[in-house]
Design an enzyme around this catalytic site. Structure first.
Site, PDB file in Angstrom:
ATOM      1  N   ASP A  15       0.819  -1.204   0.000  1.00 33.43           N
ATOM      2  CA  ASP A  15       0.000   0.000   0.000  1.00 33.43           C
ATOM      3  C   ASP A  15       0.854   1.256   0.000  1.00 33.43           C
ATOM      4  O   ASP A  15       0.459   2.291  -0.538  1.00 33.43           O
ATOM      5  CB  ASP A  15      -0.918  -0.012   1.237  1.00 33.43           C
ATOM      6  CG  ASP A  15      -2.130   0.890   1.082  1.00 33.43           C
ATOM      7  OD1 ASP A  15      -2.333   1.433  -0.016  1.00 33.43           O
ATOM      8  OD2 ASP A  15      -2.879   1.048   2.057  1.00 33.43           O
ATOM      9  N   HIS A  18      -7.740  -0.923   9.246  1.00 34.20           N
ATOM     10  CA  HIS A  18      -6.742  -0.372   8.336  1.00 34.20           C
ATOM     11  C   HIS A  18      -7.028   1.126   8.235  1.00 34.20           C
ATOM     12  O   HIS A  18      -8.031   1.527   7.655  1.00 34.20           O
ATOM     13  CB  HIS A  18      -6.862  -1.051   6.964  1.00 34.20           C
ATOM     14  CG  HIS A  18      -5.992  -0.470   5.895  1.00 34.20           C
ATOM     15  ND1 HIS A  18      -4.882  -1.136   5.407  1.00 34.20           N
ATOM     16  CD2 HIS A  18      -6.065   0.688   5.194  1.00 34.20           C
ATOM     17  CE1 HIS A  18      -4.318  -0.408   4.456  1.00 34.20           C
ATOM     18  NE2 HIS A  18      -5.027   0.711   4.301  1.00 34.20           N
ATOM     19  N   CYS A  41      -4.078   5.603  -2.223  1.00 34.26           N
ATOM     20  CA  CYS A  41      -4.769   4.668  -3.112  1.00 34.26           C
ATOM     21  C   CYS A  41      -4.884   5.292  -4.486  1.00 34.26           C
ATOM     22  O   CYS A  41      -5.387   6.420  -4.609  1.00 34.26           O
ATOM     23  CB  CYS A  41      -6.164   4.337  -2.562  1.00 34.26           C
ATOM     24  SG  CYS A  41      -7.127   3.245  -3.638  1.00 34.26           S
TER      25      CYS A  41
END
Length: 282
Positions: free
Chosen positions: A12, A193, A226
Site C-alpha cells: 500500500d 486499516h 490509493c
C-alpha cells in the site's frame, strides 16, 4: 493487551510512490521490516502491471525475500487471476479486498459491488488451505459516494465472519474514533486499516483495539494512498503507532529502534522526507 501489526508499506505504501522500485529493493524493504520484528508484512499485490505499475513483477519480489522466523508474509489479490498467481508463490496469507460501495469497486476493480463480493467469496473458498483476510475498503467513507451506511458494512462483514479475518479499512481517512469503535463493535471485525488523512488515524487505531480488534495495518514511514481514491494520503506510520502502543502498554513485539532505522533508510532511498514523525526524532 497485544496487537498484531501488519506493515503494508511494501504494498500500500509503495504503490502510490512516483517512482517504481526494482523487485530487489522492494524485497529488501520486506526483509528489513521482518528483521525489526513485524509479525505480518503485506509484501506484494497481484494486480495488472498496466493498472498499478509500482506493483509489477510481484513474483520476483517474493522470490527475493529472505524469510524470517516469526513473520507471516501476505499478498493482496483482487480477483481469481490474482489468486492463481498468489498460490504459485511461497507467501503465507492471502488478503482479498473489495469496496463497500458500487462506485469504488467500479474504479478499483472494474466490477460492481455484487460481483466484487461474489469474487471475494470465490477466492475465500478456493483459498481454504491458507490463512485468509478480507479487507472491506471505504468502510467509513467513499471518494465517489460519500458517507457509507454502517448497516451495509455490517452485512458485508457478516458474509465473511468465521471464514476469514475481517478488516475494515478507512481508505480515505475520514473516520473518527467514535465511528470506528461503533463499527468494530457492530461487525466484530478482527482488524482495522487506517489512513491519517485528517490526523485521526492513531486515535482510530486505539479505538479499534478498545472495541475488540486485534489486527492493525500500518505503513513504515507513513507511506501510502490509493491510486483510485483521490486525495487519500498515507497510512498511519508503523513506527509512530508502535511508539503509541508501547506507551499505552500494548505489546507488539516490534523493535522500535530497528523500525526507525528502516524509515531512515527508506527516506534516503526515496529522496524525500516521509510522512511519519517518530523516525525524525533520532
Amino acid at each position: 493487551m497485544r496487537a498484531i501489526l501488519c506493515d503494508v508499506g511494501p504494498r500500500d505504501g509503495l504503490q502510490n510512490e512516483p517512482e517504481t522500485l526494482a523487485p530487489a529493493l522492494r524485497a529488501e524493504l520486506v526483509n528489513r521490516l521482518a528483521a525489526a520484528g513485524l509479525p505480518r508484512i503485506e509484501a506484494v499485490s497481484f494486480v495488472r502491471d498496466d493498472r498499478v505499475p509500482r506493483m509489477a513483477r510481484a513474483e520476483e519480489v517474493v522470490a527475493a525475500i529472505e524469510r524470517g522466523d516469526g513473520t507471516e508474509y501476505s499478498g493482496l489479490v483482487l480477483n481469481e487471476r490474482g489468486f492463481e498467481r498468489f498460490r504459485e508463490t511461497t507467501l503465507d496469507r492471502v488478503n482479498v479486498t473489495f469496496g463497500a460501495t458500487e462506485g469504488f469497486n467500479r474504479a478499483n476493480g472494474n466490477m460492481g459491488l455484487a460481483d466484487a463480493v461474489g469474487n471475494a467469496e470465490a477466492i475465500v473458498t478456493a483459498a481454504d488451505a491458507y490463512p485468509r483476510s478480507v479487507t472491506i475498503s471505504v468502510s467509513f467513507g467513499c471518494p465517489f459516494e460519500g458517507a457509507v451506511d454502517p448497516g451495509r458494512v455490517a452485512e458485508l462483514a457478516e458474509r465473511f465472519a468465521g471464514r476469514a479475518e475481517v478488516v475494515l479499512a478507512d481508505t480515505i481517512g475520514v473516520a473518527t474514533p467514535r465511528a470506528v469503535s461503533s463499527l468494530i463493535e457492530r461487525t466484530r471485525a478482527d482488524g482495522f486499516h487506517g489512513h491519517n488523512t485528517r490526523n485521526t488515524g492513531y486515535a482510530n487505531c486505539l479505538a479499534a483495539l478498545e472495541a475488540g480488534a486485534t489486527v492493525l495495518d500500518a505503513s513504515v514511514g507513513g507511506l501510502g494512498g490509493c491510486p483510485y481514491a483521490p486525495r487519500a494520503t498515507g497510512n498511519v506510520a508503523t513506527e509512530d503507532l508502535v511508539y503509541l502502543l508501547d506507551g499505552e502498554g500494548i505489546e507488539t513485539g516490534v523493535d522500535l529502534d530497528a523500525l526507525i532505522d528502516v524509515s531512515q533508510w527508506l527516506e534516503g532511498l526515496l529522496g524525500r522526507r516521509l510522512e511519519g514523525y517518530v523516525y525524525r526524532t533520532r
